[in-house]
Design a protein around this motif. Sequence first.
Motif, PDB file in Angstrom:
ATOM      1  N   LEU A 150    -118.591  29.297  52.716  1.00  0.00           N
ATOM      2  CA  LEU A 150    -118.692  30.782  52.804  1.00  0.00           C
ATOM      3  C   LEU A 150    -118.544  31.190  54.619  1.00  0.00           C
ATOM      4  N   SER A 151    -119.327  30.493  55.220  1.00  0.00           N
ATOM      5  CA  SER A 151    -119.550  30.736  56.464  1.00  0.00           C
ATOM      6  C   SER A 151    -118.200  30.610  57.415  1.00  0.00           C
ATOM      7  N   ALA A 152    -117.090  30.201  56.787  1.00  0.00           N
ATOM      8  CA  ALA A 152    -115.854  29.889  57.635  1.00  0.00           C
ATOM      9  C   ALA A 152    -115.293  31.146  57.406  1.00  0.00           C
ATOM     10  N   ILE A 153    -115.410  31.972  56.704  1.00  0.00           N
ATOM     11  CA  ILE A 153    -114.665  33.391  56.727  1.00  0.00           C
ATOM     12  C   ILE A 153    -115.585  34.279  57.401  1.00  0.00           C
ATOM     13  N   ASP A 154    -114.664  35.131  58.087  1.00  0.00           N
ATOM     14  CA  ASP A 154    -115.486  36.085  58.809  1.00  0.00           C
ATOM     15  C   ASP A 154    -115.343  37.424  57.958  1.00  0.00           C
ATOM     16  N   TRP A 155    -116.606  37.859  57.375  1.00  0.00           N
ATOM     17  CA  TRP A 155    -116.620  38.853  56.243  1.00  0.00           C
ATOM     18  C   TRP A 155    -116.815  40.201  56.882  1.00  0.00           C
ATOM     19  N   ARG A 156    -117.021  40.033  58.296  1.00  0.00           N
ATOM     20  CA  ARG A 156    -117.164  41.671  58.982  1.00  0.00           C
ATOM     21  C   ARG A 156    -118.159  42.453  58.493  1.00  0.00           C
ATOM     22  N   GLY A 157    -119.206  41.711  58.291  1.00  0.00           N
ATOM     23  CA  GLY A 157    -120.381  42.381  57.651  1.00  0.00           C
ATOM     24  C   GLY A 157    -120.122  43.254  56.484  1.00  0.00           C
ATOM     25  N   GLU A 158    -119.130  43.085  55.874  1.00  0.00           N
ATOM     26  CA  GLU A 158    -118.869  43.887  54.428  1.00  0.00           C
ATOM     27  C   GLU A 158    -119.218  42.891  53.391  1.00  0.00           C
ATOM     28  N   ARG A 159    -120.435  43.497  52.684  1.00  0.00           N
ATOM     29  CA  ARG A 159    -121.225  42.850  51.610  1.00  0.00           C
ATOM     30  C   ARG A 159    -120.374  42.879  50.185  1.00  0.00           C
ATOM     31  N   GLU A 160    -119.402  43.831  50.063  1.00  0.00           N
ATOM     32  CA  GLU A 160    -118.616  43.599  48.928  1.00  0.00           C
ATOM     33  C   GLU A 160    -117.439  43.100  49.197  1.00  0.00           C
ATOM     34  N   ALA A 161    -117.106  42.419  50.491  1.00  0.00           N
ATOM     35  CA  ALA A 161    -115.781  42.110  50.430  1.00  0.00           C
ATOM     36  C   ALA A 161    -115.705  40.653  49.668  1.00  0.00           C
ATOM     37  N   LEU A 162    -116.631  39.856  49.375  1.00  0.00           N
ATOM     38  CA  LEU A 162    -116.582  38.600  48.508  1.00  0.00           C
ATOM     39  C   LEU A 162    -116.351  39.057  47.143  1.00  0.00           C
ATOM     40  N   PRO A 163    -117.356  39.749  46.381  1.00  0.00           N
ATOM     41  CA  PRO A 163    -116.900  40.302  45.122  1.00  0.00           C
ATOM     42  C   PRO A 163    -115.531  41.029  44.746  1.00  0.00           C
ATOM     43  N   CYS A 164    -115.012  41.709  45.726  1.00  0.00           N
ATOM     44  CA  CYS A 164    -113.993  42.414  45.881  1.00  0.00           C
ATOM     45  C   CYS A 164    -112.595  41.484  45.732  1.00  0.00           C
ATOM     46  N   LEU A 165    -112.786  40.442  46.740  1.00  0.00           N
ATOM     47  CA  LEU A 165    -111.723  39.391  46.675  1.00  0.00           C
ATOM     48  C   LEU A 165    -111.606  38.730  45.574  1.00  0.00           C
ATOM     49  N   GLU A 166    -112.992  38.211  44.841  1.00  0.00           N
ATOM     50  CA  GLU A 166    -112.991  37.530  43.650  1.00  0.00           C
ATOM     51  C   GLU A 166    -112.154  38.348  42.476  1.00  0.00           C
ATOM     52  N   ASP A 167    -112.580  39.559  42.467  1.00  0.00           N
ATOM     53  CA  ASP A 167    -111.808  40.599  41.364  1.00  0.00           C
ATOM     54  C   ASP A 167    -110.507  40.584  41.511  1.00  0.00           C
ATOM     55  N   LEU A 168    -109.852  40.293  42.686  1.00  0.00           N
ATOM     56  CA  LEU A 168    -108.445  40.212  43.205  1.00  0.00           C
ATOM     57  C   LEU A 168    -107.881  38.893  42.927  1.00  0.00           C
ATOM     58  N   GLY A 169    -108.695  38.021  42.854  1.00  0.00           N
ATOM     59  CA  GLY A 169    -108.303  36.657  42.627  1.00  0.00           C
ATOM     60  C   GLY A 169    -107.815  36.034  43.707  1.00  0.00           C
ATOM     61  N   PHE A 170    -108.178  36.520  45.155  1.00  0.00           N
ATOM     62  CA  PHE A 170    -107.895  35.940  46.400  1.00  0.00           C
ATOM     63  C   PHE A 170    -108.940  34.548  46.477  1.00  0.00           C
ATOM     64  N   VAL A 171    -109.838  34.778  46.089  1.00  0.00           N
ATOM     65  CA  VAL A 171    -110.784  33.384  46.113  1.00  0.00           C
ATOM     66  C   VAL A 171    -111.786  33.408  44.977  1.00  0.00           C
ATOM     67  N   ARG A 172    -112.339  32.086  44.858  1.00  0.00           N
ATOM     68  CA  ARG A 172    -113.263  31.863  43.876  1.00  0.00           C
ATOM     69  C   ARG A 172    -114.492  31.328  44.522  1.00  0.00           C
ATOM     70  N   ARG A 173    -115.734  31.693  44.390  1.00  0.00           N
ATOM     71  CA  ARG A 173    -117.045  31.279  44.846  1.00  0.00           C
ATOM     72  C   ARG A 173    -117.356  29.975  43.986  1.00  0.00           C
ATOM     73  N   VAL A 174    -117.671  28.984  44.527  1.00  0.00           N
ATOM     74  CA  VAL A 174    -118.330  27.922  43.837  1.00  0.00           C
ATOM     75  C   VAL A 174    -119.514  27.483  44.870  1.00  0.00           C
ATOM     76  N   GLY A 175    -120.795  27.905  44.230  1.00  0.00           N
ATOM     77  CA  GLY A 175    -121.796  27.815  45.107  1.00  0.00           C
ATOM     78  C   GLY A 175    -121.951  28.282  46.590  1.00  0.00           C
ATOM     79  N   ASP A 176    -121.999  27.420  47.516  1.00  0.00           N
ATOM     80  CA  ASP A 176    -121.840  27.861  48.981  1.00  0.00           C
ATOM     81  C   ASP A 176    -120.667  27.811  49.745  1.00  0.00           C
ATOM     82  N   THR A 177    -119.345  27.487  48.843  1.00  0.00           N
ATOM     83  CA  THR A 177    -118.032  27.358  49.213  1.00  0.00           C
ATOM     84  C   THR A 177    -117.265  28.582  48.250  1.00  0.00           C
ATOM     85  N   VAL A 178    -116.174  28.423  48.776  1.00  0.00           N
ATOM     86  CA  VAL A 178    -114.874  29.419  48.278  1.00  0.00           C
ATOM     87  C   VAL A 178    -113.871  28.510  48.086  1.00  0.00           C
TER      88      VAL A 178
END
Length: 262
Positions: A150-178
């Motif tokens: 997860l830390s390899a991606i610069d989320w730019r301080g956006e808390r909603e960025a990960l769930p948003c990208l998951e909803d859109l199918g760009f990433v899939r979180r698996v524990g501490d990785t994507v």
Amino acid sequence: SHRLFLACETAVYVLVVNGRAGEVTECIQQLCRWLSLVRSGVRDGGSKVVARIVVTHTDRLLSAHRQALLREVFKRTCMQFGEHFDLGSQCYVTAYDQEDGGDVDALRAELTRLRSVAPPNRPLPASYQAICDEVLTMARDKAAWPVVPLSAIDWRGEREALPCLEDLGFVRRVGDTVILEPVTWLSTLMSAFLHPFHGISSRSQPPPVHGHATAAALREHHMRSTLINAVTACQIVNTRKEVVQPEHEEEVLPLLAHFDIC
């Protein structure tokens, strides 16, 4: 739809099952298929998925039988899936032997109510495009193994960025990785596994079970036919070209298990 896109937290699901036989077990089997599919796509820590159940083809059932069927279907579904789903307060029924069609108006009113109290759609983060571009670039650069911390991606301080990208199918979180572009990655692996000449079916099979085999013997034969370890899995995937490097072979099956594939 692919299950990666089914479990949307802002959607309301109306699950329609055939109650013609008046059998609780048959209705539950139909519900289990779809609820399990949606549940498999729910992200860790996500809110409950809103769903409502409609039982159809009950016109020929006696009123007492119909009501008992609805109560028991709702009770069992809540017991089995209530942890992950908001199922409301009842099962709805279509009954076209009645002038009002059964619960058609009640269901319409409930869906209208849910729409009025639903949270607004998750807004795109301000840095959405920059984060998305970074993810896609990283996915191309790491096409051989698109699994990153997860830390390899610069989320730019956006808390909603990960769930948003998951909803859109760009990433899939698996524990501490994507997993980057998970549908592409999963499709590549599964096409290799299911290849008619080089896939899992091309392996030598155990001797067939002859005669009147017991159910236990048939289950054992099926398990022996499909059971593989991490090394064998990677050998199959890499038969035509290297899809998984040797250093990642132990990670393949756990990641596939996250998709309920193995």
